[in-house]
Design a protein around this motif. Structure first.
Motif, mmCIF file in Angstrom:
data_model
loop_
_atom_site.group_PDB
_atom_site.id
_atom_site.type_symbol
_atom_site.label_atom_id
_atom_site.label_comp_id
_atom_site.label_asym_id
_atom_site.label_seq_id
_atom_site.Cartn_x
_atom_site.Cartn_y
_atom_site.Cartn_z
ATOM 1 N N ASP A 1 -51.737 -36.402 -10.751
ATOM 2 C CA ASP A 1 -51.423 -35.990 -11.990
ATOM 3 C C ASP A 1 -52.710 -35.623 -12.832
ATOM 4 O O ASP A 1 -52.699 -34.730 -13.791
ATOM 5 C CB ASP A 1 -50.999 -37.601 -12.834
ATOM 6 C CG ASP A 1 -50.450 -37.292 -14.143
ATOM 7 O OD1 ASP A 1 -49.535 -36.272 -14.530
ATOM 8 O OD2 ASP A 1 -50.931 -38.174 -15.058
ATOM 9 N N LYS B 1 -43.762 -38.832 -12.146
ATOM 10 C CA LYS B 1 -43.438 -39.663 -13.573
ATOM 11 C C LYS B 1 -43.000 -41.146 -13.285
ATOM 12 O O LYS B 1 -43.418 -41.939 -13.739
ATOM 13 C CB LYS B 1 -42.688 -38.958 -14.644
ATOM 14 C CG LYS B 1 -43.047 -37.640 -15.365
ATOM 15 C CD LYS B 1 -42.054 -36.958 -16.259
ATOM 16 C CE LYS B 1 -42.813 -35.792 -16.969
ATOM 17 N NZ LYS B 1 -41.836 -35.015 -17.717
ATOM 18 N N ARG B 2 -41.963 -41.206 -12.236
ATOM 19 C CA ARG B 2 -41.307 -42.444 -12.107
ATOM 20 C C ARG B 2 -42.418 -43.193 -11.272
ATOM 21 O O ARG B 2 -42.374 -44.374 -11.796
ATOM 22 C CB ARG B 2 -40.069 -42.101 -10.997
ATOM 23 C CG ARG B 2 -39.317 -43.238 -10.548
ATOM 24 C CD ARG B 2 -38.162 -43.208 -9.792
ATOM 25 N NE ARG B 2 -38.576 -42.208 -8.825
ATOM 26 C CZ ARG B 2 -38.021 -41.000 -8.489
ATOM 27 N NH1 ARG B 2 -37.559 -40.497 -9.707
ATOM 28 N NH2 ARG B 2 -38.287 -40.450 -7.561
ATOM 29 N N ARG B 3 -43.125 -42.765 -10.233
ATOM 30 C CA ARG B 3 -44.121 -43.581 -9.731
ATOM 31 C C ARG B 3 -45.322 -43.924 -10.549
ATOM 32 O O ARG B 3 -45.877 -45.143 -10.478
ATOM 33 C CB ARG B 3 -44.403 -42.951 -8.608
ATOM 34 C CG ARG B 3 -43.516 -42.715 -7.265
ATOM 35 C CD ARG B 3 -44.464 -42.330 -6.194
ATOM 36 N NE ARG B 3 -45.220 -43.593 -5.542
ATOM 37 C CZ ARG B 3 -46.053 -43.265 -4.536
ATOM 38 N NH1 ARG B 3 -46.075 -42.330 -3.841
ATOM 39 N NH2 ARG B 3 -46.838 -44.321 -4.191
ATOM 40 N N LEU B 4 -45.707 -43.316 -11.547
ATOM 41 C CA LEU B 4 -46.759 -43.616 -12.637
ATOM 42 C C LEU B 4 -46.202 -44.739 -13.440
ATOM 43 O O LEU B 4 -46.890 -45.504 -13.808
ATOM 44 C CB LEU B 4 -47.200 -42.309 -13.198
ATOM 45 C CG LEU B 4 -47.904 -41.239 -12.700
ATOM 46 C CD1 LEU B 4 -48.269 -39.977 -13.456
ATOM 47 C CD2 LEU B 4 -49.237 -41.961 -12.199
ATOM 48 N N ALA B 5 -45.008 -44.631 -13.665
ATOM 49 C CA ALA B 5 -44.413 -45.312 -14.646
ATOM 50 C C ALA B 5 -44.215 -46.906 -14.047
ATOM 51 O O ALA B 5 -44.456 -48.107 -14.845
ATOM 52 C CB ALA B 5 -43.005 -45.123 -15.336
ATOM 53 N N THR B 6 -43.680 -46.921 -12.802
ATOM 54 C CA THR B 6 -43.380 -48.274 -11.838
ATOM 55 C C THR B 6 -44.445 -48.677 -11.206
ATOM 56 O O THR B 6 -44.384 -49.667 -11.071
ATOM 57 C CB THR B 6 -42.201 -47.817 -10.883
ATOM 58 O OG1 THR B 6 -42.796 -46.667 -10.088
ATOM 59 C CG2 THR B 6 -41.020 -47.518 -11.708
ATOM 60 N N GLU B 7 -45.487 -48.032 -11.016
ATOM 61 C CA GLU B 7 -46.799 -48.656 -10.217
ATOM 62 C C GLU B 7 -47.898 -48.660 -11.396
ATOM 63 O O GLU B 7 -49.155 -48.848 -10.717
ATOM 64 C CB GLU B 7 -47.002 -47.882 -8.982
ATOM 65 C CG GLU B 7 -45.868 -47.813 -7.974
ATOM 66 C CD GLU B 7 -46.181 -47.045 -7.016
ATOM 67 O OE1 GLU B 7 -47.374 -47.260 -6.168
ATOM 68 O OE2 GLU B 7 -45.393 -46.067 -6.641
ATOM 69 N N ALA B 8 -47.744 -48.553 -12.385
ATOM 70 C CA ALA B 8 -48.729 -48.682 -13.438
ATOM 71 C C ALA B 8 -49.625 -50.180 -13.092
ATOM 72 O O ALA B 8 -49.143 -51.117 -13.075
ATOM 73 C CB ALA B 8 -48.342 -48.525 -14.919
ATOM 74 N N ARG C 1 -51.796 -40.668 -8.751
ATOM 75 C CA ARG C 1 -52.742 -40.449 -10.532
ATOM 76 C C ARG C 1 -53.501 -39.574 -10.254
ATOM 77 O O ARG C 1 -53.774 -38.474 -11.010
ATOM 78 C CB ARG C 1 -53.286 -41.907 -10.633
ATOM 79 C CG ARG C 1 -52.655 -42.936 -11.052
ATOM 80 C CD ARG C 1 -53.414 -44.389 -11.142
ATOM 81 N NE ARG C 1 -52.819 -45.552 -11.508
ATOM 82 C CZ ARG C 1 -52.648 -46.510 -11.062
ATOM 83 N NH1 ARG C 1 -53.889 -46.848 -10.261
ATOM 84 N NH2 ARG C 1 -51.938 -47.852 -11.291
#
Length: 261
Positions: free
Chosen positions: A224, A254-261, A221
């Motif tokens: 980002d 993007k993948r990590r932000l989406a999966t670890e939100a 994060r």
């Protein structure tokens, strides 16, 4: 977290300040490099504090993270003093030298044995290609956070216009593009290898690949929010390698932000 909430935290901070003073005054070039690492250490401690703030951890755990950040680059001072370079490939592994220095200085006597083990491991592991299988239990969080905070400050140094901007690295050619070897690895989602770095462009691609090794979602994060990736990618030479690398690392974030939100 920089508040001294645990007694040995203050003791280690006092020792560190005393130790660093030994390296001032030899010549202007050495003083410049000492200042670089003193400032870097302060920023890494601050970043580690920011990463851990949302977790509301007990004082003992926060102290371990803080002191790991404080000690992580202690090997840089004797490294530069002896070799006049910060490049490990031209001198010595600065993390291993840091642990050796801490052993020789006898700093572990001031800590509970379990804390000493955790902190020594965090120092040794902070610059390795990956955390080893034994990085678990109490050692896990300090080792993860100091690796992340270290990388985040380097990302900042690579992209800032302030006085602490990353200087050129010894023995690296400023001419030339990204090699096919390192471009292929980074585009495939893998960390580059230090031995592959021959040019400043290779080094930039290698550092960009550290995005794959961020351990905490807080660090992802941070990347980002800070907008590091577009700025680091902009420094790569135009061409297919830049496009491929950019697509891979941006997709990872993007993948990590989406999966670890």
């Amino acid at each position: 977290m920089t508040e001294m909430t645990v007694p040995w935290q203050k003791t280690l901070a006092s020792w560190w300040e005393s130790y660093v003073r030994r390296f001032w005054g030899r010549d202007e070039e050495t003083d410049y490099h000492v200042r670089l690492k003193v400032a870097h250490t302060a920023r890494v401690r601050n970043i580690a504090r920011q990463l851990m703030h949302p977790r509301e951890l007990p004082a003992q755990e926060l102290a371990l993270v803080d002191v790991a950040a404080l000690l992580h680059d202690v090997g840089r001072f004797p490294q530069y003093w002896q070799y006049r370079t910060f490049r490990d490939l031209l001198s010595v592994d600065h993390a291993d030298l840091g642990a050796k220095t801490l052993d020789e200085e006898g700093v572990w006597q001031w800590l509970p044995p379990e804390a000493a083990v955790v902190l020594r491991q965090a120092v040794v592991w902070h610059n390795k290609r990956a955390l080893p299988p034994e990085a678990a239990g109490a050692a896990w969080l300090p080792a993860q956070v100091v690796r992340d905070a270290d990388k985040l400050d380097i990302f900042d140094m690579l992209t800032t216009d302030k006085e602490y901007r990353m200087p050129p690295t010894d023995g690296i050619s400023q001419a030339g593009g990204v090699s096919e070897e390192i471009a292929d690895m980074v585009a495939a989602g893998r960390l580059g290898l230090p031995a592959q770095v021959k040019t400043a462009a290779d080094q930039q691609a290698f550092r960009i690949s550290w995005v794959y090794d961020l351990n905490t979602v807080e660090a992802v994060r941070y990347v980002d929010r800070a907008g590091f990736l577009p700025l680091m990618l902009a420094a790569l030479p135009e061409g297919e390698a830049k496009v491929r690398i950019g697509q891979a690392v941006e997709a990872c974030v993007k993948r990590r932000l989406a999966t670890e939100a």
